[in-house]
Design a protein around this motif. Sequence first.
Motif, PDB file in Angstrom:
ATOM      1  N   LYS A 117     -23.261 -14.345  38.426  1.00 44.09           N
ATOM      2  CA  LYS A 117     -24.210 -14.527  37.333  1.00 44.09           C
ATOM      3  C   LYS A 117     -25.623 -14.489  37.908  1.00 44.09           C
ATOM      4  O   LYS A 117     -25.838 -14.848  39.060  1.00 44.09           O
ATOM      5  CB  LYS A 117     -23.950 -15.849  36.600  1.00 44.09           C
ATOM      6  CG  LYS A 117     -22.568 -15.920  35.947  1.00 44.09           C
ATOM      7  CD  LYS A 117     -22.361 -17.212  35.191  1.00 44.09           C
ATOM      8  CE  LYS A 117     -20.981 -17.247  34.538  1.00 44.09           C
ATOM      9  NZ  LYS A 117     -20.758 -18.489  33.755  1.00 44.09           N
ATOM     10  N   LEU A 118     -26.584 -14.056  37.092  1.00 41.54           N
ATOM     11  CA  LEU A 118     -27.949 -13.849  37.557  1.00 41.54           C
ATOM     12  C   LEU A 118     -28.935 -14.645  36.722  1.00 41.54           C
ATOM     13  O   LEU A 118     -28.812 -14.712  35.494  1.00 41.54           O
ATOM     14  CB  LEU A 118     -28.317 -12.366  37.502  1.00 41.54           C
ATOM     15  CG  LEU A 118     -27.489 -11.417  38.385  1.00 41.54           C
ATOM     16  CD1 LEU A 118     -27.821  -9.969  38.054  1.00 41.54           C
ATOM     17  CD2 LEU A 118     -27.743 -11.699  39.854  1.00 41.54           C
ATOM     18  N   LEU A 119     -29.908 -15.242  37.405  1.00 40.23           N
ATOM     19  CA  LEU A 119     -31.014 -15.931  36.739  1.00 40.23           C
ATOM     20  C   LEU A 119     -32.299 -15.437  37.406  1.00 40.23           C
ATOM     21  O   LEU A 119     -32.834 -16.087  38.300  1.00 40.23           O
ATOM     22  CB  LEU A 119     -30.864 -17.447  36.877  1.00 40.23           C
ATOM     23  CG  LEU A 119     -31.640 -18.344  35.899  1.00 40.23           C
ATOM     24  CD1 LEU A 119     -31.160 -19.781  36.000  1.00 40.23           C
ATOM     25  CD2 LEU A 119     -33.145 -18.297  36.116  1.00 40.23           C
ATOM     26  N   PRO A 120     -32.793 -14.247  37.016  1.00 43.03           N
ATOM     27  CA  PRO A 120     -33.957 -13.675  37.701  1.00 43.03           C
ATOM     28  C   PRO A 120     -35.252 -14.409  37.356  1.00 43.03           C
ATOM     29  O   PRO A 120     -35.466 -14.830  36.218  1.00 43.03           O
ATOM     30  CB  PRO A 120     -33.984 -12.231  37.189  1.00 43.03           C
ATOM     31  CG  PRO A 120     -33.286 -12.284  35.873  1.00 43.03           C
ATOM     32  CD  PRO A 120     -32.254 -13.366  35.980  1.00 43.03           C
ATOM     33  N   ALA A 126     -36.380  -9.097  36.621  1.00 43.01           N
ATOM     34  CA  ALA A 126     -35.651  -9.218  35.361  1.00 43.01           C
ATOM     35  C   ALA A 126     -35.460  -7.850  34.705  1.00 43.01           C
ATOM     36  O   ALA A 126     -34.376  -7.535  34.201  1.00 43.01           O
ATOM     37  CB  ALA A 126     -36.392 -10.161  34.417  1.00 43.01           C
ATOM     38  N   LEU A 129     -32.883  -5.766  36.902  1.00 41.85           N
ATOM     39  CA  LEU A 129     -31.512  -6.267  36.799  1.00 41.85           C
ATOM     40  C   LEU A 129     -30.960  -6.089  35.384  1.00 41.85           C
ATOM     41  O   LEU A 129     -29.743  -5.969  35.202  1.00 41.85           O
ATOM     42  CB  LEU A 129     -31.462  -7.729  37.216  1.00 41.85           C
ATOM     43  CG  LEU A 129     -31.778  -7.986  38.696  1.00 41.85           C
ATOM     44  CD1 LEU A 129     -31.896  -9.474  38.971  1.00 41.85           C
ATOM     45  CD2 LEU A 129     -30.726  -7.359  39.590  1.00 41.85           C
ATOM     46  N   ALA A 130     -31.848  -6.078  34.383  1.00 38.32           N
ATOM     47  CA  ALA A 130     -31.387  -5.841  33.015  1.00 38.32           C
ATOM     48  C   ALA A 130     -30.843  -4.425  32.866  1.00 38.32           C
ATOM     49  O   ALA A 130     -29.950  -4.180  32.038  1.00 38.32           O
ATOM     50  CB  ALA A 130     -32.526  -6.077  32.027  1.00 38.32           C
ATOM     51  N   SER A 134     -26.992  -5.999  33.107  1.00 39.62           N
ATOM     52  CA  SER A 134     -27.421  -6.732  31.906  1.00 39.62           C
ATOM     53  C   SER A 134     -26.388  -7.776  31.481  1.00 39.62           C
ATOM     54  O   SER A 134     -26.753  -8.834  30.951  1.00 39.62           O
ATOM     55  CB  SER A 134     -27.682  -5.759  30.762  1.00 39.62           C
ATOM     56  OG  SER A 134     -26.512  -5.008  30.459  1.00 39.62           O
ATOM     57  N   ILE A 137     -26.684 -11.399  33.383  1.00 39.02           N
ATOM     58  CA  ILE A 137     -27.866 -12.264  33.268  1.00 39.02           C
ATOM     59  C   ILE A 137     -27.591 -13.385  32.276  1.00 39.02           C
ATOM     60  O   ILE A 137     -27.272 -13.138  31.111  1.00 39.02           O
ATOM     61  CB  ILE A 137     -29.098 -11.444  32.840  1.00 39.02           C
ATOM     62  CG1 ILE A 137     -29.436 -10.398  33.906  1.00 39.02           C
ATOM     63  CG2 ILE A 137     -30.294 -12.361  32.605  1.00 39.02           C
ATOM     64  CD1 ILE A 137     -30.598  -9.504  33.547  1.00 39.02           C
ATOM     65  N   ASP A 139     -29.943 -16.066  32.054  1.00 41.36           N
ATOM     66  CA  ASP A 139     -31.270 -16.509  31.614  1.00 41.36           C
ATOM     67  C   ASP A 139     -32.292 -15.812  32.494  1.00 41.36           C
ATOM     68  O   ASP A 139     -31.940 -15.171  33.491  1.00 41.36           O
ATOM     69  CB  ASP A 139     -31.399 -18.031  31.719  1.00 41.36           C
ATOM     70  CG  ASP A 139     -32.502 -18.573  30.813  1.00 41.36           C
ATOM     71  OD1 ASP A 139     -33.296 -17.756  30.294  1.00 41.36           O
ATOM     72  OD2 ASP A 139     -32.574 -19.799  30.629  1.00 41.36           O
ATOM     73  N   ARG A 140     -33.567 -15.916  32.128  1.00 44.20           N
ATOM     74  CA  ARG A 140     -34.623 -15.324  32.936  1.00 44.20           C
ATOM     75  C   ARG A 140     -35.872 -16.178  32.827  1.00 44.20           C
ATOM     76  O   ARG A 140     -36.083 -16.881  31.831  1.00 44.20           O
ATOM     77  CB  ARG A 140     -34.913 -13.888  32.494  1.00 44.20           C
ATOM     78  CG  ARG A 140     -35.445 -13.760  31.084  1.00 44.20           C
ATOM     79  CD  ARG A 140     -35.578 -12.304  30.696  1.00 44.20           C
ATOM     80  NE  ARG A 140     -34.274 -11.661  30.581  1.00 44.20           N
ATOM     81  CZ  ARG A 140     -34.106 -10.342  30.537  1.00 44.20           C
ATOM     82  NH1 ARG A 140     -35.140  -9.537  30.624  1.00 44.20           N
ATOM     83  NH2 ARG A 140     -32.892  -9.841  30.404  1.00 44.20           N
TER      84      ARG A 140
END
Length: 294
Positions: A117-120, A126, A129-130, A134, A137, A139-140
């Motif tokens: 999981k990603l939280l840029p 953001a 990575l989107a 996508s 993600i 949250d950002r």
Amino acid sequence: MASLKELRARIGSVKSTKKITSAMKMVAAAKLRRAQQKAEAAGPYAVAMRRMLGELAAAMAGQDGAPKLLAGTGGDRVHLLVPITSDRGLAGGFNSNINRRTRQTVRKLQAEGKIVKLLPVGRKGADYLAREFSDLIVDRVIGVGGKELPFSAASDLGDKIVSLLDAGEFDVCTVIYNQFRNVMSQVPTPLQLIPLGLDDAAAAEPDANAAQYEFEPDEQTLLERLLPRNLQVQLYAAMLESAAGEQGARMTAMDNATRNAGKAIDRLSQTYNRTRQANITNELIEIMSGAQAV
């Protein structure tokens, strides 16, 4: 061949660009000094705090009731990655290096059968990575790279991570940031935040030198206050390093752009002068030919 008017327009355009890049270089240099001072001031505190809690995590390894921020959930199936980039571009390979390292880490973990999981943090990361991941993600965080970087930015980010941990969204959390070495060098560096372990320096120390801790008022109360604060401090130190690296990379990029603009102006000026001389020569030949005809 371009006309003299077109060449004059190109030279004027490049000169304007050179003025802009030169100004941006000076602005980045001024911001770099402030950002570097803050990063250097926060570094020793963050390292000492991480070392102390890392030793505590090693001492409490395997014990029941250890806080999740210290010992994690006990698993490593779900990984949360927190890549830190900037909101603005024109910084050379600063953002692309973090994006590339994040992509490599995601692919590596997925190849091992892990869930990622990603939280840029930062618009550039953001947005990238989107496009690539996508669906990963959760949250950002955008808009924290302004003129000043308040501690509240790291505090809010830490709260987001804690809330995800309490909800059981991940087992391991790693921040990926550009470690500031010097103006020319910013190194993409992963730092595991949860579970917290010994760093390389602390791990290399003999066991006889390990510190012994007594808790006052009590272990549970102290850790409940100290562990979230440590998470925020580590994030803030990483964000300060990243901010210093951004300005260093931008200053270097704008310096290179200014130099290249100067070279382009020289080349265009030579072409302009040669074209002008050729036009004058042609005009003289036409005049002489006309005089001979008369």
